[in-house]
Design a protein around this motif. Structure first.
Motif, PDB file in Angstrom:
ATOM      1  N   ARG A 176      -6.101   9.259  25.380  1.00  0.00           N
ATOM      2  CA  ARG A 176      -5.161   9.905  24.465  1.00  0.00           C
ATOM      3  C   ARG A 176      -3.911  10.376  25.205  1.00  0.00           C
ATOM      4  N   ARG A 177      -4.085  10.965  26.382  1.00  0.00           N
ATOM      5  CA  ARG A 177      -2.938  11.419  27.169  1.00  0.00           C
ATOM      6  C   ARG A 177      -2.040  10.258  27.558  1.00  0.00           C
ATOM      7  N   THR A 178      -2.634   9.178  27.975  1.00  0.00           N
ATOM      8  CA  THR A 178      -1.835   8.019  28.359  1.00  0.00           C
ATOM      9  C   THR A 178      -1.106   7.450  27.151  1.00  0.00           C
ATOM     10  N   ALA A 179      -1.770   7.412  26.005  1.00  0.00           N
ATOM     11  CA  ALA A 179      -1.114   6.928  24.779  1.00  0.00           C
ATOM     12  C   ALA A 179       0.069   7.817  24.413  1.00  0.00           C
ATOM     13  N   PHE A 180      -0.090   9.133  24.540  1.00  0.00           N
ATOM     14  CA  PHE A 180       1.035  10.036  24.273  1.00  0.00           C
ATOM     15  C   PHE A 180       2.175   9.781  25.250  1.00  0.00           C
ATOM     16  N   ALA A 181       1.849   9.547  26.504  1.00  0.00           N
ATOM     17  CA  ALA A 181       2.882   9.321  27.508  1.00  0.00           C
ATOM     18  C   ALA A 181       3.641   8.024  27.249  1.00  0.00           C
ATOM     19  N   VAL A 182       2.938   6.987  26.883  1.00  0.00           N
ATOM     20  CA  VAL A 182       3.560   5.675  26.692  1.00  0.00           C
ATOM     21  C   VAL A 182       4.259   5.565  25.344  1.00  0.00           C
ATOM     22  N   PHE A 183       3.616   6.046  24.288  1.00  0.00           N
ATOM     23  CA  PHE A 183       4.127   5.818  22.935  1.00  0.00           C
ATOM     24  C   PHE A 183       4.708   7.067  22.266  1.00  0.00           C
ATOM     25  N   GLY A 184       4.754   8.194  22.984  1.00  0.00           N
ATOM     26  CA  GLY A 184       5.211   9.456  22.408  1.00  0.00           C
ATOM     27  C   GLY A 184       6.590   9.401  21.778  1.00  0.00           C
ATOM     28  N   GLY A 185       7.516   8.671  22.369  1.00  0.00           N
ATOM     29  CA  GLY A 185       8.859   8.584  21.805  1.00  0.00           C
ATOM     30  C   GLY A 185       9.041   7.435  20.848  1.00  0.00           C
ATOM     31  N   GLU A 213       1.071  11.873  14.997  1.00  0.00           N
ATOM     32  CA  GLU A 213      -0.059  11.699  14.076  1.00  0.00           C
ATOM     33  C   GLU A 213      -0.628  10.282  14.171  1.00  0.00           C
ATOM     34  N   GLU A 214       0.255   9.296  14.372  1.00  0.00           N
ATOM     35  CA  GLU A 214      -0.183   7.909  14.506  1.00  0.00           C
ATOM     36  C   GLU A 214      -0.941   7.710  15.817  1.00  0.00           C
ATOM     37  N   ILE A 215      -0.472   8.360  16.862  1.00  0.00           N
ATOM     38  CA  ILE A 215      -1.172   8.264  18.153  1.00  0.00           C
ATOM     39  C   ILE A 215      -2.557   8.878  18.033  1.00  0.00           C
ATOM     40  N   VAL A 216      -2.632  10.031  17.384  1.00  0.00           N
ATOM     41  CA  VAL A 216      -3.929  10.690  17.192  1.00  0.00           C
ATOM     42  C   VAL A 216      -4.855   9.800  16.370  1.00  0.00           C
ATOM     43  N   ARG A 217      -4.353   9.236  15.274  1.00  0.00           N
ATOM     44  CA  ARG A 217      -5.175   8.374  14.418  1.00  0.00           C
ATOM     45  C   ARG A 217      -5.694   7.163  15.187  1.00  0.00           C
ATOM     46  N   ALA A 218      -4.787   6.462  15.853  1.00  0.00           N
ATOM     47  CA  ALA A 218      -5.164   5.226  16.534  1.00  0.00           C
ATOM     48  C   ALA A 218      -6.117   5.491  17.704  1.00  0.00           C
ATOM     49  N   THR A 219      -5.823   6.517  18.498  1.00  0.00           N
ATOM     50  CA  THR A 219      -6.704   6.791  19.637  1.00  0.00           C
ATOM     51  C   THR A 219      -8.053   7.326  19.166  1.00  0.00           C
ATOM     52  N   SER A 220      -8.072   8.035  18.062  1.00  0.00           N
ATOM     53  CA  SER A 220      -9.339   8.521  17.516  1.00  0.00           C
ATOM     54  C   SER A 220     -10.240   7.348  17.126  1.00  0.00           C
ATOM     55  N   GLU A 221      -9.671   6.366  16.448  1.00  0.00           N
ATOM     56  CA  GLU A 221     -10.440   5.167  16.083  1.00  0.00           C
ATOM     57  C   GLU A 221     -10.915   4.421  17.319  1.00  0.00           C
ATOM     58  N   LEU A 222     -10.023   4.271  18.296  1.00  0.00           N
ATOM     59  CA  LEU A 222     -10.390   3.582  19.532  1.00  0.00           C
ATOM     60  C   LEU A 222     -11.490   4.345  20.257  1.00  0.00           C
ATOM     61  N   ASN A 223     -11.358   5.650  20.354  1.00  0.00           N
ATOM     62  CA  ASN A 223     -12.356   6.451  21.066  1.00  0.00           C
ATOM     63  C   ASN A 223     -13.726   6.375  20.403  1.00  0.00           C
ATOM     64  N   LYS A 224     -13.770   6.335  19.084  1.00  0.00           N
ATOM     65  CA  LYS A 224     -15.059   6.192  18.383  1.00  0.00           C
ATOM     66  C   LYS A 224     -15.693   4.838  18.725  1.00  0.00           C
ATOM     67  N   LYS A 225     -14.871   3.806  18.739  1.00  0.00           N
ATOM     68  CA  LYS A 225     -15.357   2.466  19.069  1.00  0.00           C
ATOM     69  C   LYS A 225     -15.900   2.425  20.506  1.00  0.00           C
ATOM     70  N   ILE A 226     -15.157   3.004  21.434  1.00  0.00           N
ATOM     71  CA  ILE A 226     -15.590   3.019  22.831  1.00  0.00           C
ATOM     72  C   ILE A 226     -16.852   3.856  22.982  1.00  0.00           C
ATOM     73  N   PHE A 251      -4.525  -1.212  19.005  1.00  0.00           N
ATOM     74  CA  PHE A 251      -5.263  -1.403  20.250  1.00  0.00           C
ATOM     75  C   PHE A 251      -6.072  -2.681  20.180  1.00  0.00           C
ATOM     76  N   GLY A 252      -6.155  -3.371  21.324  1.00  0.00           N
ATOM     77  CA  GLY A 252      -6.998  -4.554  21.437  1.00  0.00           C
ATOM     78  C   GLY A 252      -8.431  -4.147  21.728  1.00  0.00           C
ATOM     79  N   GLU A 253      -9.200  -5.094  22.214  1.00  0.00           N
ATOM     80  CA  GLU A 253     -10.594  -4.844  22.548  1.00  0.00           C
ATOM     81  C   GLU A 253     -10.667  -4.151  23.915  1.00  0.00           C
ATOM     82  N   PRO A 254     -11.319  -2.999  23.996  1.00  0.00           N
ATOM     83  CA  PRO A 254     -11.373  -2.289  25.275  1.00  0.00           C
ATOM     84  C   PRO A 254     -12.285  -2.976  26.290  1.00  0.00           C
ATOM     85  N   LYS A 255     -11.914  -2.854  27.549  1.00  0.00           N
ATOM     86  CA  LYS A 255     -12.735  -3.351  28.653  1.00  0.00           C
ATOM     87  C   LYS A 255     -13.351  -2.129  29.327  1.00  0.00           C
ATOM     88  N   ILE A 256     -14.675  -2.121  29.413  1.00  0.00           N
ATOM     89  CA  ILE A 256     -15.390  -0.980  29.985  1.00  0.00           C
ATOM     90  C   ILE A 256     -16.081  -1.430  31.265  1.00  0.00           C
TER      91      ILE A 256
END
Length: 151
Positions: A51-60, A65-78, A108-113
């Motif tokens: 989430r922090r990295t997403a805010f740093a990259v896409f904050g401007g 709210e979009e960053i929170v929504r998208a990262t929330s969905e990604l985090n649930k998937k991960i 977001f694409g498919e995460p690599k873990i």
């Protein structure tokens, strides 16, 4: 131990710039296409780092709210993948995922873990495999002996 995803958006916004300056948790792969990364972290902290990295990259670029929504969905998937893999919340992981902005939405694409297993655990698993291999080898030798007496 039970996992719990936590969100503290204001803290993440404040830490976003610091994260980029210290860790550089993203890579520009193509115009409007980034790879964001957690670096090596305890599994329980992956959501904050992403989430922090997403805010740093896409904050401007997109609303927070979009960053929170998208990262929330990604985090649930991960999170679901980590649990299904058997990763404990204190295990060490590294996560990376491609991201882009399309039509004002963060995609977001498919995460690599990557899951890092301690050396002691690897040694334990190798020993278990060697023991099982020795058992199988002994059974095969016994079967071959039986077969040779039948001939």
């Amino acid at each position: 131990m039970a996992w719990k995803l936590e969100e503290n958006v204001q803290r993440d916004i404040e830490k976003a710039q610091e994260s980029v300056e210290l860790y550089g948790g993203h890579l520009l792969k193509a115009p409007n296409r980034y790879e964001i990364r957690t670096g090596v972290v305890i599994a329980a902290r992956f959501a904050d780092k992403l989430r922090r990295t997403a805010f740093a990259v896409f904050g401007g670029v997109v609303p927070k709210e979009e960053i929170v929504r998208a990262t929330s969905e990604l985090n649930k998937k991960i999170y679901e993948r980590l649990v299904s893999m058997g990763v404990g919340k204190l295990d060490i992981v590294r996560i990376s995922v491609e991201a882009s902005v399309e039509g004002g939405r963060l995609i977001f694409g498919e995460p690599k873990i990557e899951w890092f297993v301690p050396h002691t655990e690897v040694e334990k698993r190798v020993k278990e495999c060697e023991e099982k291999f020795a058992e199988v080898k002994q059974k095969i030798e016994n079967l071959l002996k039986e077969l040779s007496t039948l001939s």
